[in-house]
Design a protein around this motif. Structure first.
Motif, PDB file in Angstrom:
ATOM      1  N   ILE A 107      -6.715 -61.085  30.795  1.00  0.00           N
ATOM      2  CA  ILE A 107      -7.732 -60.765  29.777  1.00  0.00           C
ATOM      3  C   ILE A 107      -7.807 -61.889  28.727  1.00  0.00           C
ATOM      4  CG2 ILE A 107      -8.312 -59.159  27.895  1.00  0.00           C
ATOM      5  CD1 ILE A 107      -7.103 -56.921  29.712  1.00  0.00           C
ATOM      6  N   ILE A 111     -11.155 -63.763  27.549  1.00  0.00           N
ATOM      7  CA  ILE A 111     -11.623 -63.862  26.164  1.00  0.00           C
ATOM      8  C   ILE A 111     -11.823 -65.334  25.758  1.00  0.00           C
ATOM      9  CG2 ILE A 111     -10.976 -63.447  23.739  1.00  0.00           C
ATOM     10  CD1 ILE A 111      -9.421 -60.937  24.788  1.00  0.00           C
ATOM     11  N   LYS A 112     -10.854 -66.164  26.130  1.00  0.00           N
ATOM     12  CA  LYS A 112     -10.893 -67.552  25.640  1.00  0.00           C
ATOM     13  C   LYS A 112     -11.760 -68.493  26.461  1.00  0.00           C
ATOM     14  CE  LYS A 112      -6.438 -67.403  23.285  1.00  0.00           C
ATOM     15  NZ  LYS A 112      -5.016 -67.677  23.394  1.00  0.00           N
ATOM     16  N   ALA A 185       0.809 -56.199  24.083  1.00  0.00           N
ATOM     17  CA  ALA A 185       0.154 -54.885  24.177  1.00  0.00           C
ATOM     18  C   ALA A 185       1.190 -53.759  24.166  1.00  0.00           C
ATOM     19  CB  ALA A 185      -0.702 -54.813  25.436  1.00  0.00           C
ATOM     20  N   LEU A 188       2.510 -53.360  20.698  1.00  0.00           N
ATOM     21  CA  LEU A 188       1.524 -52.650  19.877  1.00  0.00           C
ATOM     22  C   LEU A 188       1.581 -51.152  20.170  1.00  0.00           C
ATOM     23  CD1 LEU A 188      -1.561 -55.044  20.076  1.00  0.00           C
ATOM     24  CD2 LEU A 188      -0.394 -54.317  17.993  1.00  0.00           C
ATOM     25  N   TRP A 189       1.767 -50.828  21.447  1.00  0.00           N
ATOM     26  CA  TRP A 189       1.850 -49.410  21.834  1.00  0.00           C
ATOM     27  C   TRP A 189       2.979 -48.730  21.059  1.00  0.00           C
ATOM     28  CZ3 TRP A 189       4.772 -45.449  23.506  1.00  0.00           C
ATOM     29  CH2 TRP A 189       4.114 -44.353  24.048  1.00  0.00           C
ATOM     30  N   PHE A 192       2.416 -48.288  17.265  1.00  0.00           N
ATOM     31  CA  PHE A 192       1.532 -47.193  16.872  1.00  0.00           C
ATOM     32  C   PHE A 192       2.046 -45.832  17.339  1.00  0.00           C
ATOM     33  CE2 PHE A 192      -1.274 -50.653  16.080  1.00  0.00           C
ATOM     34  CZ  PHE A 192      -2.153 -50.198  15.117  1.00  0.00           C
TER      35      PHE A 192
ATOM     36  N   LEU B 109      -7.515 -51.690  27.082  1.00  0.00           N
ATOM     37  CA  LEU B 109      -6.667 -52.885  27.001  1.00  0.00           C
ATOM     38  C   LEU B 109      -7.516 -54.124  26.678  1.00  0.00           C
ATOM     39  CD1 LEU B 109      -3.748 -53.952  27.270  1.00  0.00           C
ATOM     40  CD2 LEU B 109      -4.221 -54.398  29.684  1.00  0.00           C
ATOM     41  N   GLU B 110      -8.686 -54.214  27.301  1.00  0.00           N
ATOM     42  CA  GLU B 110      -9.590 -55.339  27.013  1.00  0.00           C
ATOM     43  C   GLU B 110      -9.957 -55.359  25.523  1.00  0.00           C
ATOM     44  OE1 GLU B 110     -13.106 -55.354  29.503  1.00  0.00           O
ATOM     45  OE2 GLU B 110     -11.880 -55.077  31.286  1.00  0.00           O
ATOM     46  N   LEU B 112      -8.437 -53.842  23.005  1.00  0.00           N
ATOM     47  CA  LEU B 112      -7.247 -54.044  22.181  1.00  0.00           C
ATOM     48  C   LEU B 112      -6.905 -55.532  22.077  1.00  0.00           C
ATOM     49  CD1 LEU B 112      -4.624 -52.968  20.806  1.00  0.00           C
ATOM     50  CD2 LEU B 112      -3.634 -52.786  23.080  1.00  0.00           C
ATOM     51  N   LEU B 113      -6.912 -56.209  23.209  1.00  0.00           N
ATOM     52  CA  LEU B 113      -6.532 -57.622  23.202  1.00  0.00           C
ATOM     53  C   LEU B 113      -7.608 -58.498  22.550  1.00  0.00           C
ATOM     54  CD1 LEU B 113      -4.761 -57.762  26.658  1.00  0.00           C
ATOM     55  CD2 LEU B 113      -3.697 -57.881  24.417  1.00  0.00           C
ATOM     56  N   TYR B 114      -8.850 -58.073  22.683  1.00  0.00           N
ATOM     57  CA  TYR B 114      -9.927 -58.810  22.018  1.00  0.00           C
ATOM     58  C   TYR B 114      -9.715 -58.755  20.498  1.00  0.00           C
ATOM     59  CZ  TYR B 114     -14.531 -60.298  20.517  1.00  0.00           C
ATOM     60  OH  TYR B 114     -15.554 -60.967  19.901  1.00  0.00           O
ATOM     61  N   TYR B 116      -6.946 -58.096  18.950  1.00  0.00           N
ATOM     62  CA  TYR B 116      -5.658 -58.745  18.656  1.00  0.00           C
ATOM     63  C   TYR B 116      -5.839 -60.269  18.581  1.00  0.00           C
ATOM     64  CZ  TYR B 116      -0.763 -60.135  19.511  1.00  0.00           C
ATOM     65  OH  TYR B 116       0.483 -60.701  19.452  1.00  0.00           O
ATOM     66  N   GLU B 117      -6.538 -60.809  19.578  1.00  0.00           N
ATOM     67  CA  GLU B 117      -6.756 -62.268  19.618  1.00  0.00           C
ATOM     68  C   GLU B 117      -7.593 -62.741  18.435  1.00  0.00           C
ATOM     69  OE1 GLU B 117      -5.646 -64.639  21.659  1.00  0.00           O
ATOM     70  OE2 GLU B 117      -4.502 -63.256  22.923  1.00  0.00           O
ATOM     71  N   TRP B 121      -7.540 -56.545  12.923  1.00  0.00           N
ATOM     72  CA  TRP B 121      -6.526 -55.481  12.910  1.00  0.00           C
ATOM     73  C   TRP B 121      -7.095 -54.122  12.497  1.00  0.00           C
ATOM     74  CZ3 TRP B 121      -1.825 -55.915  15.025  1.00  0.00           C
ATOM     75  CH2 TRP B 121      -1.404 -57.213  15.359  1.00  0.00           C
ATOM     76  N   ILE B 124      -7.942 -51.992  15.419  1.00  0.00           N
ATOM     77  CA  ILE B 124      -6.891 -51.527  16.339  1.00  0.00           C
ATOM     78  C   ILE B 124      -6.395 -50.168  15.839  1.00  0.00           C
ATOM     79  CG2 ILE B 124      -4.614 -52.020  17.341  1.00  0.00           C
ATOM     80  CD1 ILE B 124      -5.227 -54.985  17.065  1.00  0.00           C
ATOM     81  N   VAL B 129      -4.845 -47.948  21.152  1.00  0.00           N
ATOM     82  CA  VAL B 129      -3.584 -48.475  21.677  1.00  0.00           C
ATOM     83  C   VAL B 129      -3.014 -47.536  22.731  1.00  0.00           C
ATOM     84  CG1 VAL B 129      -1.222 -49.069  21.053  1.00  0.00           C
ATOM     85  CG2 VAL B 129      -3.080 -49.772  19.580  1.00  0.00           C
TER      86      VAL B 129
END
Lengths: 348, 399
Positions: A107, A111-112, A185, A188-189, A192, B109-110, B112-114, B116-117, B121, B124, B129
């Motif tokens: 992912i 994104i990048k 990830a 983060l789980w 939270f 997940l997509e 969340l990571l978007y 995050y990157e 915040w 999120i 999560v």
């Protein structure tokens, strides 16, 4: 006829221990704080004794841990694969986060760099059965195959499923247990989640057990650590209160005892993960004279791999109950109120 | 050794072509396809832009959940209603769920990571999560129906659905549950689409299983859920029974991380395990709903697996793939295709393999090309080979 199911091989692979001997040394040392090391990459090829090839180069960390744990477990069980029917050997591995690390890497590129520049070598690791598939591929194991992603109880669920399959004659040998690696990830789980406040020290690694039918183990003269005699898998339901969880734990222990053909009086102790304190368990089950063991302080929490790892820890722990054999109940509790109980007769 | 018989008393499904089982049966009979242009995410950078997408779907009651959980919950709701369990007193301690999925909450997940990157915040949230975890789908189902029996999540790529049904029937067979909600769900996002594209597995134009000019698969999304009960439990409450799940088998190719073993030996092993589990002979199978993805390797492998398992009988045995109708729904495929088998038994027909034009000598079995066929079926198999060498086969029988 039902088969009896025994544990004949232990394969721990974690940042602080590679193999049964180093885990035993660490568990039985007075100064166990040394085990809490920084997580680092390990040299997979030198540990596994394999040469780098296209397949090993493409493996992600979770697959490497799983393959290493499986190798150590097979060696410990002294299973000569060339003498076995590979159709009768299965693989069932549990993991809470599974392939999340590889999925996250994939992912990140999406994104990048955009969707046309993603890496197919990473994509092949974004299925949750990549790790168990690699075990099957590396060791040529063609039998029953599954991957369980049931949160914290994944490896205990995998062991309970494996127990049932061997008991009913669907497999002779199953490499079972759990594996876990972490990524942003997964952190983060936890960040939270309520469980973060339990001050968990998270640990990566694989805990792989060789489970086999007693008849198969006896024919090949295997060293037997323990016999699994009963399991239960259940849930506390929609009610998230402590009372509902306590009722479910009582029910889980009762069901597993019934399958084991023993009573609470015959049970000599418990293995707990850190979602439950011994004092809480005593209150729930109404006893005050049975020991309860937790290895979280020593090893950290392996999350989805914790059930199998805890069973392995207990087998190798020198300060366990001295009586031989004795009956011990692993009580693995999940994030969501899932409960897996595994009752084993420990013979070492 | 006592073993409870396991029957199917409720079905729920959500696919691109139909959102209930009766509409699905009509689509299967008439070879109607749900493949269309993708509108749920941006595919402008790709030459082929179609999939079996479920658009215009919303579920206000559960809006914070990941889309995959919404699909699963919709199918569970249908299945519970279909089994006439709504409002019925059941022993919740003996009721559980096993869900299979390939990607789980990948959409979450997509996102969340978007965030995050990009250091967003504030976006999120705890809900976001939590939703990406594989186990979250079954947790959401458990929470909705207060299930207190066994709950589990299995994930072995395209064979996840077959694994979920198999695990659930074992839990009932050996007395750990009386009733299980079992099935699978998966969604298509840019993650899966670009992933399969990078593997060069996506078709150039259409999904054409067993056709000499087949060029790959077309993705799909959906959910399929069955209510499974011990026969005793179902008869006691006078439930309508769609069929009996008589056996299943799982195996691994131990051949390659992504490529199937073209010899078919791995899938054949899963089929043999299933036949043995069911205690029946190969000749007892009347029809196989195959995986039939339309990739060059898969379809040859499946034909070889069937020949290995069934010998000469393979040439008399009708097989078909519904992938051109639903798209390849990944982990959900095994259950959606098992539902097709149950509808074929109920409505006396064999679904066709549509988009078939040019015969391939390597796929020389009776693939029921283009048009459905009337047939009275007793015993039917569904096969699901997948990534990482996983294989699954499930057998259902008319009750």
């Amino acid at each position: 006829m039902e088969n009896r199911v025994v544990i004949t091989g232990l394969g721990p692979a974690a940042p602080f221990c590679i193999g049964k001997d180093s885990l035993s040394k660490m568990l039985n040392s007075q100064d166990f704080t040394k085990c809490k090391r920084e997580l680092k990459e390990f040299d997979f090829s030198s540990f596994c004794g394999t040469r780098e090839n296209a397949n090993t180069r493409g493996m992600d960390r979770i697959s490497k841990y799983a393959v290493l744990g499986a190798k150590l477990a097979l060696e410990d069980a002294s299973i000569l694969l060339s003498a076995e029917d590979s159709e009768n050997i299965g693989v069932i591995i549990g993991s809470a986060f599974g392939c999340t690390e590889s999925s996250s890497k994939f992912i990140e590129t999406l994104i990048k760099k955009g969707p046309r520049l993603v890496n197919p070598l990473i994509y092949r690791n974004t299925v949750s059965n990549a790790a168990s598939g690699q075990i099957a591929l590396v060791f040529g194991l063609k039998g029953f195959h599954s991957t369980i992603n049931s949160g914290n109880v994944s490896s205990a669920d995998a062991a309970a499923y494996s127990f049932e399959l061997i008991k009913r004659g669907k497999a002779e040998v199953i490499l079972s247990g759990g594996v876990e690696t972490f990524s942003p990830a997964s952190y983060l789980w936890f960040d939270f989640s309520d469980y973060f406040f339990r001050k968990m020290s998270l640990t990566e690694g694989a805990g792989i057990l060789v489970l086999e039918s007693l008849a198969h183990a006896e024919i090949r003269g295997a060293n037997i650590y323990a016999e699994i005699i009963g399991t239960s898998i259940l849930n506390a339901g929609a009610n998230k209160s402590v009372d509902a969880l306590a009722a479910a734990i009582r029910r889980g222990v009762f069901i597993a005892l019934k399958e084991s053909g023993i009573t609470m009086d015959d049970l000599d102790g418990f293995i707990l993960n850190n979602t439950l304190e011994p004092v809480e368990l005593r209150s729930i089950l109404g006893y005050d004279n049975k020991p309860a063991y937790s290895f979280v302080e020593r090893c950290g929490n392996f999350v989805g791999a914790s059930g199998a790892f805890d069973l392995m820890n207990y087998i190798l722990f020198e300060a366990k109950i001295e009586k031989k054999p004795h009956n011990i109940a692993l009580i693995n509790i999940g994030f969501d109120g899932s409960i897996v109980v595994i009752i084993s007769k420990i013979v070492v | 050794m006592r073993r409870n018989r396991v029957v199917i008393t409720g079905i729920g499904l959500l696919t691109s072509v139909a959102r209930d089982i009766n509409a699905f049966s009509v689509a299967l009979k008439n070879g109607i396809s749900g493949i269309k242009k993708i509108t749920t995410f941006d595919v402008s950078q790709f030459a082929f832009q179609e999939a079996g997408i479920i658009d215009n779907f919303s579920c206000k009651d559960f809006s914070p959940f990941d889309r995959v959980s919404l699909f699963a919950l919709e199918a569970v709701n249908q299945a519970i209603k279909d089994a006439m369990l709504e409002g019925m007193e059941i022993e919740k301690e003996k009721a559980g769920a096993v869900i299979g999925t390939n990607c789980g909450g990948i959409g979450s997940l997509e996102n969340l990571l978007y965030f995050y990157e990009n250091n967003e915040w504030d976006k999120i949230t705890p809900r976001l999560v939590k939703e990406f975890l594989f186990h979250r789908i079954v947790e959401n189902i458990k929470q909705q129906y207060d299930l207190r029996g066994p709950i589990s999540t299995v994930s072995i790529a395209c064979a996840s659905g077959a694994n979920a049904i198999g695990y659930a029937i074992d839990l009932i067979r050996y007395g750990k549950a009386d009733l299980m909600i079992a099935g699978a769900a998966d969604i298509v996002t840019i993650f899966t689409f670009s992933g399969f594209y990078s593997l060069r597995s996506i078709a150039r134009d259409k999904c054409r299983p067993f056709d000499k000019n087949r060029s790959g698969l077309v993705l799909g999304e959906g959910a399929g859920i069955l209510v499974l009960e011990s026969m005793e439990h179902a008869l006691k409450r006078d439930a309508r029974i769609y069929g009996e799940v008589v056996g299943y088998g799982l195996s691994n190719d131990a051949f390659h991380a992504t490529k199937p073993d073209r010899s078919g030996a791995g899938l054949s092993r899963a089929m043999r395990f299933a036949l043995k589990d069911a205690g029946i002979r190969p000749e007892d199978i009347d029809y196989i709903n195959v995986h039939g993805t339309g990739t060059p390797d898969n379809d040859v492998m499946e034909c070889n697996a069937i020949k290995l398992t069934f010998g000469d009988y393979a040439y008399k045995l009708p097989i078909s793939s519904i992938k051109p109708i639903t798209g390849h729904t990944l982990g959900a495929a095994g259950v959606i295709e098992l539902i097709a088998c149950l509808l074929a038994i109920r409505d006396n027909f064999i679904p066709p393999t549509i988009n078939y034009e040019t015969p391939d000598p390597e796929c020389d079995l009776d693939i029921v090309p283009n048009f459905a066929r009337d047939a009275y079926l007793n015993t039917v198999m569904s096969t699901s080979p997948g990534f990482a060498g996983s294989n699954g086969a499930v057998i259902v029988r008319r009750f």
